[in-house]
Scaffold this motif. Structure first.
Motif, PDB file in Angstrom:
ATOM      1  N   ILE A 558       2.426   5.472  -1.718  1.00  0.00           N
ATOM      2  CA  ILE A 558       2.463   6.626  -0.820  1.00  0.00           C
ATOM      3  C   ILE A 558       2.156   7.894  -1.605  1.00  0.00           C
ATOM      4  O   ILE A 558       2.706   8.133  -2.693  1.00  0.00           O
ATOM      5  N   SER A 559       1.239   8.707  -1.054  1.00  0.00           N
ATOM      6  CA  SER A 559       0.882   9.961  -1.703  1.00  0.00           C
ATOM      7  C   SER A 559       2.046  10.942  -1.661  1.00  0.00           C
ATOM      8  O   SER A 559       2.841  10.960  -0.708  1.00  0.00           O
ATOM      9  N   HIS A 560       2.110  11.790  -2.703  1.00  0.00           N
ATOM     10  CA  HIS A 560       3.174  12.804  -2.756  1.00  0.00           C
ATOM     11  C   HIS A 560       2.928  13.942  -1.777  1.00  0.00           C
ATOM     12  O   HIS A 560       3.822  14.764  -1.544  1.00  0.00           O
ATOM     13  N   GLU A 561       1.718  14.001  -1.195  1.00  0.00           N
ATOM     14  CA  GLU A 561       1.390  15.106  -0.297  1.00  0.00           C
ATOM     15  C   GLU A 561       2.015  14.924   1.101  1.00  0.00           C
ATOM     16  O   GLU A 561       1.986  15.843   1.905  1.00  0.00           O
ATOM     17  N   THR A 562       2.507  13.724   1.414  1.00  0.00           N
ATOM     18  CA  THR A 562       3.085  13.497   2.730  1.00  0.00           C
ATOM     19  C   THR A 562       4.610  13.359   2.646  1.00  0.00           C
ATOM     20  O   THR A 562       5.151  12.888   1.644  1.00  0.00           O
ATOM     21  N   ASN A 563       5.269  13.797   3.680  1.00  0.00           N
ATOM     22  CA  ASN A 563       6.730  13.680   3.748  1.00  0.00           C
ATOM     23  C   ASN A 563       7.176  12.456   4.543  1.00  0.00           C
ATOM     24  O   ASN A 563       8.384  12.250   4.744  1.00  0.00           O
ATOM     25  N   LEU A 564       6.226  11.677   5.019  1.00  0.00           N
ATOM     26  CA  LEU A 564       6.554  10.512   5.832  1.00  0.00           C
ATOM     27  C   LEU A 564       6.973   9.346   4.941  1.00  0.00           C
ATOM     28  O   LEU A 564       6.408   9.126   3.870  1.00  0.00           O
ATOM     29  N   ASP A 568       7.850   5.328   8.763  1.00  0.00           N
ATOM     30  CA  ASP A 568       7.240   6.332   9.628  1.00  0.00           C
ATOM     31  C   ASP A 568       5.725   6.150   9.694  1.00  0.00           C
ATOM     32  O   ASP A 568       5.089   6.329  10.744  1.00  0.00           O
ATOM     33  N   ILE A 569       5.137   5.816   8.549  1.00  0.00           N
ATOM     34  CA  ILE A 569       3.682   5.615   8.513  1.00  0.00           C
ATOM     35  C   ILE A 569       3.291   4.414   9.358  1.00  0.00           C
ATOM     36  O   ILE A 569       2.297   4.453  10.099  1.00  0.00           O
ATOM     37  N   ARG A 572       3.444   5.445  12.929  1.00  0.00           N
ATOM     38  CA  ARG A 572       2.375   6.383  13.280  1.00  0.00           C
ATOM     39  C   ARG A 572       1.050   5.629  13.487  1.00  0.00           C
ATOM     40  O   ARG A 572       0.317   5.879  14.468  1.00  0.00           O
ATOM     41  N   PRO A 624      -5.540   6.452   9.202  1.00  0.00           N
ATOM     42  CA  PRO A 624      -5.897   7.722   8.544  1.00  0.00           C
ATOM     43  C   PRO A 624      -7.390   7.922   8.310  1.00  0.00           C
ATOM     44  O   PRO A 624      -7.845   9.068   8.160  1.00  0.00           O
TER      45      PRO A 624
END
Length: 718
Positions: A558-564, A568-569, A572, A624
């Motif tokens: 998981i990328s650090h840029e997302t808070n999910l 949750d992903i 989504r 995505p």
């Protein structure tokens, strides 16, 4: 009957003096044949002026514009009024000066001739003058720039040296102009003249470009050498085979002479001879000297091939007659035959010292392979009718002693494998149809040949402008040569399954291709071709969409840029795909039930089954990676992801290949064999039929690794 009257000869016509303008035009036609001959005259003037930099600008092959700029000594202001008059020169004062000329120009006809057939302007500045002067000429005389102005040279800004501009060449001689309409041919002649002078004058920087172009078509640095100039202008393949020899005879008599020769050895071959001859630094032609040099290579080079020779000869000026041709194209000098003989003897000795005779090599090779030597063939021809074909080299065309009709022999280095039944890499490790795995030998043998059962993939009818635009992009981006290679290729074998590397042959060339990249483009184009009309690949039992997405997300970092979070992903992505079930089913045959089960996938190519282990990754990437907000971008990105899913090969996440078992074990599994069979018998035939290859594939995905004629050249020199 009345007698016929006696024949009376016509009365003699009176002899008249031609008009001065007609005389000058006739003389100009003898000197200036085409733009290249005008350039040669001006080029020699610049070199006589001591120029170290010469720039040439050309428009329409020199017919519209021919400008030459140098940094030589320039022209004095007081000499400008008579600059373009006939027989005005700074090189001669008495007739005896003709016997000791060391300069290019001497008769003073070049600028005069040009002024009679073109618009001529001169900008010049000497190193001692405070400014430059510009003068315009017509018919050998100064003319004003505009009516009412004085014709006297006008002061202007300018650098040291001279700039001569010729515009509208042959504007008043329409017959000559109509014969020179091919601007590209005239420009090639200009480049040829500049190239030859650049080689002979390596200390001078030459530049030539077309008007309006930012980059020159010819450029050489100053302070160079003849060898380096040859390498720059004729290529490294000539330079690395060059041999240099100095031949001279120094005596106190007028017969003393010296020469410098750069010539290629027996390893270099070209279809046409390049012969540069300079006598006392003057570019000339001599059919006798050229023929003598060609005879040196007889028996050394194969028939139909020729060498590269640069010969600079210096003889006593008193033994040279330079005034035997209007354009100084030819010269005569004493003891020409003796000098030529000595030079050719030196060339022949040097070639023999550096390499063996090719004739000897071919005779030995023929005897070693059990054939007939050339002497034996000649004896046989004397006894029998001349029906046997023979060759002198692996690159020669087949020749017969007479024009006997019949099929020409094709030599090994030109043979092209066109049969799909010829041996491939996999013929050493048989790969059978996966449907026959586990059957008896007889069954396997009966199906070892590929079965071409694939139906034609028809283009669906679609009236969406976005789909039409995407299809037009494929047509416009098609690279003709690469597409032809793939259409007419012969499959050689798979080199590496994991790295998606295979070998194909087209004509006499061998290519290493990334079949994964080719397949991705093929499946994208096939998906676009069948938009809205896909066959379905049913999944039984249907797996859960959420579970498949969860499998892929759990492996993904998981990328650090997302808070999910990962759950949750998963939610989504599942929501995105479920909410678009109708569209995915109608356009792409991707059926997702109301309770979230994946019932079917689009089938792009019949008889080809994608690796279903990649299904979780495919569904996860749809969330995505697909641009759902724009119709055209949505269709394009979805089809790209679908093509990526169909590409053969292992699963790769974050650049890492996922292997759950030992590689050697995987290779032995039926699934691995099935994949190899699909690549060879399904994928490559489909590429041959449907792929419109874009130019981007040439960057890294298609590489030529061998050429049969080039390989024969290598073996021939070993």
């Amino acid at each position: 009957m009345n007698p016929e009257p006696a024949y009376e000869p016509p009365a003699p016509a009176p002899i008249r003096r031609l008009q001065e303008s007609l005389i000058n035009r006739i003389a100009a036609g003898e000197i200036i044949h085409r733009p290249a001959s005008a350039l040669k005259e001006l080029l020699e003037n610049s070199l006589d002026a001591g120029a170290t930099t010469i720039r040439v600008t050309v428009k329409d092959g020199g017919l519209k514009l021919l400008q030459i700029q140098d940094n030589g000594c320039g022209i004095r202001q007081s000499d400008l009024p008579i600059l373009a008059e006939r027989f005005t020169t700074s090189k001669l004062s008495t007739f005896s000066d003709l016997s000791k000329l060391t300069t290019y120009g001497f008769r003073g006809e070049a600028l005069a001739s040009i002024s009679h057939v073109a618009h001529l302007s001169v900008v010049t500045k000497t190193r001692t003058s405070t400014c430059a002067y510009k003068a315009l000429y017509a018919d050998g005389k100064l003319v004003p720039a505009q009516r009412g102005q004085s014709e006297e040279p006008k002061p202007c800004a300018g650098n040291d040296g001279t700039t001569i501009t010729i515009e509208n060449l042959f504007f008043n001689t329409p017959t000559r102009l109509s014969a020179l309409r091919n601007a590209s041919e005239e420009y090639a002649r200009i480049l040829d003249v500049l190239t030859k002078y650049a080689i002979h004058n390596p200390k001078v920087s030459f530049t030539c470009k077309k008007a309006g172009s930012s980059s020159p078509d010819l450029g050489t640095p100053s302070a160079s050498t003849v060898r380096h100039a040859i390498k720059m202008l004729y290529g490294p393949s000539i330079e690395k085979e060059l041999v240099q020899v100095m031949v001279k005879e120094d005596t106190k008599h007028e017969e003393s002479w010296s020469s410098e020769v750069y010539f290629t050895n027996a390893n270099y071959q070209a279809k046409k001879m390049v012969f540069l001859l300079f006598i006392n630094s003057r570019l000339v032609e001599s059919s006798r000297i050229k023929r003598a040099v060609e005879n040196v290579y007889t028996g050394i080079l194969p028939k139909g091939t020729a060498p590269f020779v640069y010969l600079s000869l210096r003889v006593d000026p008193r033994s040279v007659d330079v005034n035997v041709h209007p354009t100084k194209k030819e010269v005569h000098f004493l003891n020409e035959e003796e000098i030529t003989t000595q030079i050719c003897d030196a060339l022949q000795a040097k070639i023999a010292e550096r390499s063996h005779s090719r004739v000897f090599e071919y005779q030995v090779r023929t005897l070693l392979t059990g054939g007939e030597s050339s002497n034996q063939r000649n004896d046989k021809k004397r006894k029998e009718a001349p029906t046997e074909m023979h060759i002198t080299n692996s690159e020669d065309q087949v020749e017969g002693p007479s024009s006997v009709s019949g099929p020409k022999k094709i030599y090994s280095h030109n043979k092209v494998r066109t049969s799909l039944q010829d041996r491939t890499l996999d013929s050493m490790f048989p790969v059978v149809n996966p449907s026959q795995i586990g059957k008896g030998p007889a069954d396997s043998h009966s199906s070892s040949q590929p079965q071409h059962r694939s139906k034609e993939v028809k283009e669906s009818e679609c009236f969406l402008s976005s789909v039409t635009n995407l299809r037009n992009r494929i047509v416009k981006g098609k690279h003709k040569l690469l597409t032809e290679i793939l259409e007419k290729h012969t499959f050689v074998g798979i080199v590496d399954v994991d790295r998606c590397l295979s070998l194909i042959q087209h004509s006499t060339k061998l290519y290493l291709v990334n079949h994964g990249a080719l397949a991705e483009e093929l499946f994208y184009q096939l998906g676009l071709r069948q938009f809205g009309d896909f066959s379905r690949l049913k999944l039984e039992p249907p797996p859960s969409l959420r579970e498949l997405v969860k499998i892929a997300v759990d492996v993904e970092e998981i990328s650090h840029e997302t808070n999910l979070s990962k759950p949750d992903i998963v939610d989504r992505i599942t929501e995105i795909l479920s909410s678009r079930r109708a569209m995915l089913s109608e356009y792409f045959s991707l059926n997702i039930s109301e309770d979230g089960l994946v019932q079917s996938l689009p089938l792009i190519l019949r008889d080809y089954t994608p690796n279903l282990d990649k299904l979780p990754l495919f569904l996860m990437r749809l969330g995505p990676q697909v641009k759902w907000t724009s119709e055209l971008d949505c269709f394009e990105s979805f089809l790209r992801e679908l093509a990526y899913f169909y590409v053969p090969g292992p699963i790769a996440i974050d650049g890492c290949i996922l292997n759950t078992t030992d590689k050697e074990t995987v290779e032995d599994l039926a699934g691995g064999k099935a994949e190899r069979w699909q690549i060879q018998h399904i994928l490559f035939p489909a590429m041959r039929r449907y792929l419109a290859a874009p130019k981007s594939l040439l960057d890294v995905d298609v590489v030529q690794v061998a050429s049969l004629p080039d390989l024969y050249k290598v073996f021939e020199r070993c």
